[in-house]
Design a protein around this motif. Structure first.
Motif, mmCIF file in Angstrom:
data_model
loop_
_atom_site.group_PDB
_atom_site.id
_atom_site.type_symbol
_atom_site.label_atom_id
_atom_site.label_comp_id
_atom_site.label_asym_id
_atom_site.label_seq_id
_atom_site.Cartn_x
_atom_site.Cartn_y
_atom_site.Cartn_z
ATOM 1 N N GLY A 213 11.780 6.712 3.439
ATOM 2 C CA GLY A 213 10.707 7.066 4.366
ATOM 3 C C GLY A 213 9.752 5.938 4.676
ATOM 4 O O GLY A 213 8.624 6.174 5.139
ATOM 5 N N LEU A 214 10.179 4.689 4.438
ATOM 6 C CA LEU A 214 9.294 3.533 4.606
ATOM 7 C C LEU A 214 8.702 3.461 6.010
ATOM 8 O O LEU A 214 7.498 3.262 6.178
ATOM 9 C CB LEU A 214 10.054 2.238 4.285
ATOM 10 C CG LEU A 214 9.258 0.943 4.453
ATOM 11 C CD1 LEU A 214 8.130 0.867 3.429
ATOM 12 C CD2 LEU A 214 10.173 -0.280 4.316
ATOM 13 N N ALA A 215 9.536 3.613 7.020
ATOM 14 C CA ALA A 215 9.062 3.478 8.397
ATOM 15 C C ALA A 215 7.976 4.497 8.706
ATOM 16 O O ALA A 215 6.943 4.162 9.300
ATOM 17 C CB ALA A 215 10.222 3.619 9.374
ATOM 18 N N ASP A 216 8.170 5.743 8.301
ATOM 19 C CA ASP A 216 7.181 6.785 8.579
ATOM 20 C C ASP A 216 5.841 6.479 7.902
ATOM 21 O O ASP A 216 4.773 6.678 8.496
ATOM 22 C CB ASP A 216 7.702 8.151 8.118
ATOM 23 C CG ASP A 216 8.752 8.715 9.053
ATOM 24 O OD1 ASP A 216 8.466 8.843 10.256
ATOM 25 O OD2 ASP A 216 9.865 9.021 8.579
ATOM 26 N N ILE A 217 5.897 5.998 6.669
ATOM 27 C CA ILE A 217 4.669 5.654 5.944
ATOM 28 C C ILE A 217 3.955 4.502 6.648
ATOM 29 O O ILE A 217 2.729 4.540 6.869
ATOM 30 C CB ILE A 217 4.970 5.288 4.481
ATOM 31 C CG1 ILE A 217 5.581 6.469 3.737
ATOM 32 C CG2 ILE A 217 3.699 4.821 3.771
ATOM 33 C CD1 ILE A 217 6.110 6.108 2.344
ATOM 34 N N ILE B 133 0.833 -1.204 0.000
ATOM 35 C CA ILE B 133 0.000 0.000 0.000
ATOM 36 C C ILE B 133 0.869 1.256 0.000
ATOM 37 O O ILE B 133 0.501 2.282 -0.571
ATOM 38 C CB ILE B 133 -0.953 0.004 1.225
ATOM 39 C CG1 ILE B 133 -1.871 1.227 1.205
ATOM 40 C CG2 ILE B 133 -0.200 -0.094 2.524
ATOM 41 C CD1 ILE B 133 -2.894 1.257 2.337
ATOM 42 N N TYR B 134 2.059 1.143 0.605
ATOM 43 C CA TYR B 134 2.936 2.307 0.719
ATOM 44 C C TYR B 134 3.596 2.680 -0.608
ATOM 45 O O TYR B 134 4.209 3.737 -0.725
ATOM 46 C CB TYR B 134 4.008 2.067 1.788
ATOM 47 C CG TYR B 134 4.658 0.699 1.720
ATOM 48 C CD1 TYR B 134 5.670 0.419 0.809
ATOM 49 C CD2 TYR B 134 4.256 -0.312 2.579
ATOM 50 C CE1 TYR B 134 6.253 -0.826 0.736
ATOM 51 C CE2 TYR B 134 4.845 -1.573 2.527
ATOM 52 C CZ TYR B 134 5.840 -1.820 1.605
ATOM 53 O OH TYR B 134 6.406 -3.065 1.550
ATOM 54 N N ARG B 135 3.461 1.838 -1.632
ATOM 55 C CA ARG B 135 4.006 2.182 -2.944
ATOM 56 C C ARG B 135 3.003 3.004 -3.761
ATOM 57 O O ARG B 135 3.333 3.539 -4.809
ATOM 58 C CB ARG B 135 4.390 0.908 -3.697
ATOM 59 C CG ARG B 135 5.453 0.089 -2.975
ATOM 60 C CD ARG B 135 5.964 -1.059 -3.808
ATOM 61 N NE ARG B 135 6.904 -0.601 -4.827
ATOM 62 C CZ ARG B 135 7.604 -1.433 -5.606
ATOM 63 N NH1 ARG B 135 7.464 -2.735 -5.459
ATOM 64 N NH2 ARG B 135 8.425 -0.956 -6.511
ATOM 65 N N ASP B 136 1.777 3.081 -3.247
ATOM 66 C CA ASP B 136 0.746 3.920 -3.865
ATOM 67 C C ASP B 136 -0.033 4.556 -2.721
ATOM 68 O O ASP B 136 -1.164 4.187 -2.430
ATOM 69 C CB ASP B 136 -0.174 3.081 -4.755
ATOM 70 C CG ASP B 136 -1.306 3.913 -5.362
ATOM 71 O OD1 ASP B 136 -1.200 5.156 -5.367
ATOM 72 O OD2 ASP B 136 -2.305 3.305 -5.797
ATOM 73 N N ASN B 137 0.615 5.494 -2.075
ATOM 74 C CA ASN B 137 0.074 6.063 -0.843
ATOM 75 C C ASN B 137 -0.966 7.151 -1.150
ATOM 76 O O ASN B 137 -0.902 8.265 -0.653
ATOM 77 C CB ASN B 137 1.221 6.628 0.003
ATOM 78 C CG ASN B 137 0.826 6.787 1.451
ATOM 79 O OD1 ASN B 137 0.014 6.029 1.955
ATOM 80 N ND2 ASN B 137 1.394 7.774 2.111
ATOM 81 N N SER B 138 -1.945 6.785 -1.987
ATOM 82 C CA SER B 138 -2.930 7.757 -2.449
ATOM 83 C C SER B 138 -4.147 7.794 -1.536
ATOM 84 O O SER B 138 -4.348 6.936 -0.685
ATOM 85 C CB SER B 138 -3.378 7.403 -3.867
ATOM 86 O OG SER B 138 -4.062 6.155 -3.864
ATOM 87 N N ARG B 139 -4.967 8.813 -1.756
ATOM 88 C CA ARG B 139 -6.199 8.948 -0.980
ATOM 89 C C ARG B 139 -7.109 7.737 -1.212
ATOM 90 O O ARG B 139 -7.770 7.251 -0.285
ATOM 91 C CB ARG B 139 -6.908 10.232 -1.367
ATOM 92 C CG ARG B 139 -8.191 10.481 -0.571
ATOM 93 C CD ARG B 139 -8.853 11.784 -0.995
ATOM 94 N NE ARG B 139 -7.973 12.933 -0.792
ATOM 95 C CZ ARG B 139 -8.285 14.178 -1.161
ATOM 96 N NH1 ARG B 139 -9.449 14.413 -1.756
ATOM 97 N NH2 ARG B 139 -7.454 15.173 -0.944
ATOM 98 N N ASP B 140 -7.142 7.226 -2.453
ATOM 99 C CA ASP B 140 -7.980 6.066 -2.754
ATOM 100 C C ASP B 140 -7.564 4.861 -1.925
ATOM 101 O O ASP B 140 -8.407 4.139 -1.383
ATOM 102 C CB ASP B 140 -7.891 5.722 -4.246
ATOM 103 C CG ASP B 140 -8.656 6.702 -5.121
ATOM 104 O OD1 ASP B 140 -9.437 7.500 -4.562
ATOM 105 O OD2 ASP B 140 -8.457 6.676 -6.345
ATOM 106 N N GLN B 141 -6.257 4.640 -1.833
ATOM 107 C CA GLN B 141 -5.773 3.511 -1.060
ATOM 108 C C GLN B 141 -6.130 3.655 0.414
ATOM 109 O O GLN B 141 -6.494 2.689 1.080
ATOM 110 C CB GLN B 141 -4.245 3.380 -1.214
ATOM 111 C CG GLN B 141 -3.801 2.846 -2.554
ATOM 112 C CD GLN B 141 -4.056 1.354 -2.695
ATOM 113 O OE1 GLN B 141 -5.193 0.889 -2.692
ATOM 114 N NE2 GLN B 141 -2.986 0.580 -2.819
#
Length: 361
Positions: A131-135, A91-99
């Motif tokens: 920034g993986l951890a923060d996401i 999910i973090y590779r497409d951190n969009s509002r839709d997701q």
């Protein structure tokens, strides 16, 4: 064999393996087994359930929902906490509002099952992302805020010191674990598998180091006796948990065991873990195996298992000659209608052979 529960560490199983999944009847039966042996929780998280992983945005079909509602009821009746493991795949590779809206909707759907435990799992996904951890922390906090579960457990992409994780999933971002210590809500637990992905032992020194690194006691995801991989599927891991498991009380936030693809045979090692916690320095893995196998399987089959233990767990199927396999098949076919023996015969017949396709479905 009724367990005499004297430990305070929450113990449970997480059905979190690849390959041939358990049947609904097996899962239901485990409610009674876990209660009898002093366990506290069960987490439904099979890798083969696409509605928890690759297609996590989609709710289960009605028939599956009904099965899960019934399963949840069985665990409630047995006094065992029920958990769900959601793997919002990359999910973090497409951190969009839709997701994020999909995440909100999916958590609300999971709330219909009234889980006691919600796991947000980022294992077995790419991790070489700035920034993986923060996401991931942001996603975990959002899921926790939406969930009605009383316990939230988070699994990072890098959940061990094992270098194989970076080899497979990319280089771990700098200060990955330290960021969890600084920013992840202290009420959220973190899964950890030990020094290796499949750790045979856990030292106090290692656990104290991890405690300092992630800012809390680790919640063990114990990959024994799981046997879902290319190498491990060749084995039946039946021995009791090692003596090191008798020294874990007070050093971990909880202990979740990932069982084998064989639900009946898994009961033999699984029944030993509460004994290790209860008996502490008096715990003997050898004595535990003898006691448990006799109790679960009956004395005749237990004696046969003891004779063949090294063949099953040390040598493995690929190293058994055709003559040896034939002899084993003959030995266990004599235990008519015994589910433990039947799983051994199925294993000998190649029913549980590893299929690489299970990693990508």
């Amino acid at each position: 064999m009724q367990a005499n529960k004297k430990h305070t560490t929450p113990l449970g199983i997480i059905e979190g393996f690849f390959g041939r999944e358990w049947q609904w009847e097996d899962r239901t039966n485990y409610a009674t087994f876990l209660a009898r042996h002093g366990y506290d929780f069960y987490i439904y998280a099979p890798k083969s359930d696409k509605h928890l992983r690759m297609q996590w945005q989609q709710d289960w079909p009605t028939a599956t929902q009904q099965k899960l509602i019934e399963l949840r009821g069985s665990y409630k009746d047995a006094g065992i906490q029920f958990g769900i493991g959601l793997s919002p795949h990359e999910i973090y590779r497409d951190n969009s509002r839709d997701q994020r809206q999909h995440l909100k909707t999916r958590i609300q759907q999971l709330n219909n099952l009234q889980p006691d435990i919600l796991c947000i799992l980022f294992d077995d996904m790419r991790g070489d992302i700035p920034g993986l951890a923060d996401i991931q922390i942001d996603i975990a906090h959002e899921a926790a805020a939406l969930s009605t579960a009383s316990r939230i457990i988070f699994c990072p992409t890098y959940y061990s010191f094992d270098p194989v994780l970076e080899k497979v999933f990319g280089k771990m971002p700098d200060n990955y674990w330290q960021t969890f210590a600084q920013k992840l809500d202290s009420q959220i637990d973190i899964f950890w598998t030990g020094e290796k992905v499949c750790s045979p032992d856990y030292t106090r020194e290692h656990l104290l180091l991890v405690d300092e690194l992630i800012g809390r006691k680790p919640f063990l995801w114990d990959n024994y006796p799981v046997n879902d991989g290319a190498v491990k599927s060749n084995l039946l891991q039946l021995r009791a948990f090692t003596q090191s498991h008798a020294q874990l009380e007070g050093h971990v936030a909880g202990h979740a065991v990932n069982p084998m693809n064989q639900p009946w045979l898994s009961q033999i090692p699984l029944a030993s873990l509460p004994l290790a916690y209860q008996q502490a320095q008096n715990y003997s893995p050898e004595s535990a195996f003898t006691l448990i196998s006799n109790d679960l399987c009956g004395s005749a089959l237990a004696q046969q298992l003891a004779r063949d233990l090294a063949a099953f767990q040390d040598r493995g199927l690929k190293n058994l000659s055709d003559t040896e396999q034939l002899a084993l098949r003959h030995s266990y076919s004599q235990f008519h209608s015994n589910p433990f023996a039947q799983e051994i015969i199925d294993w000998l017949d190649g029913v549980y052979l590893f299929d690489p396709a299970c990693l990508t479905e």
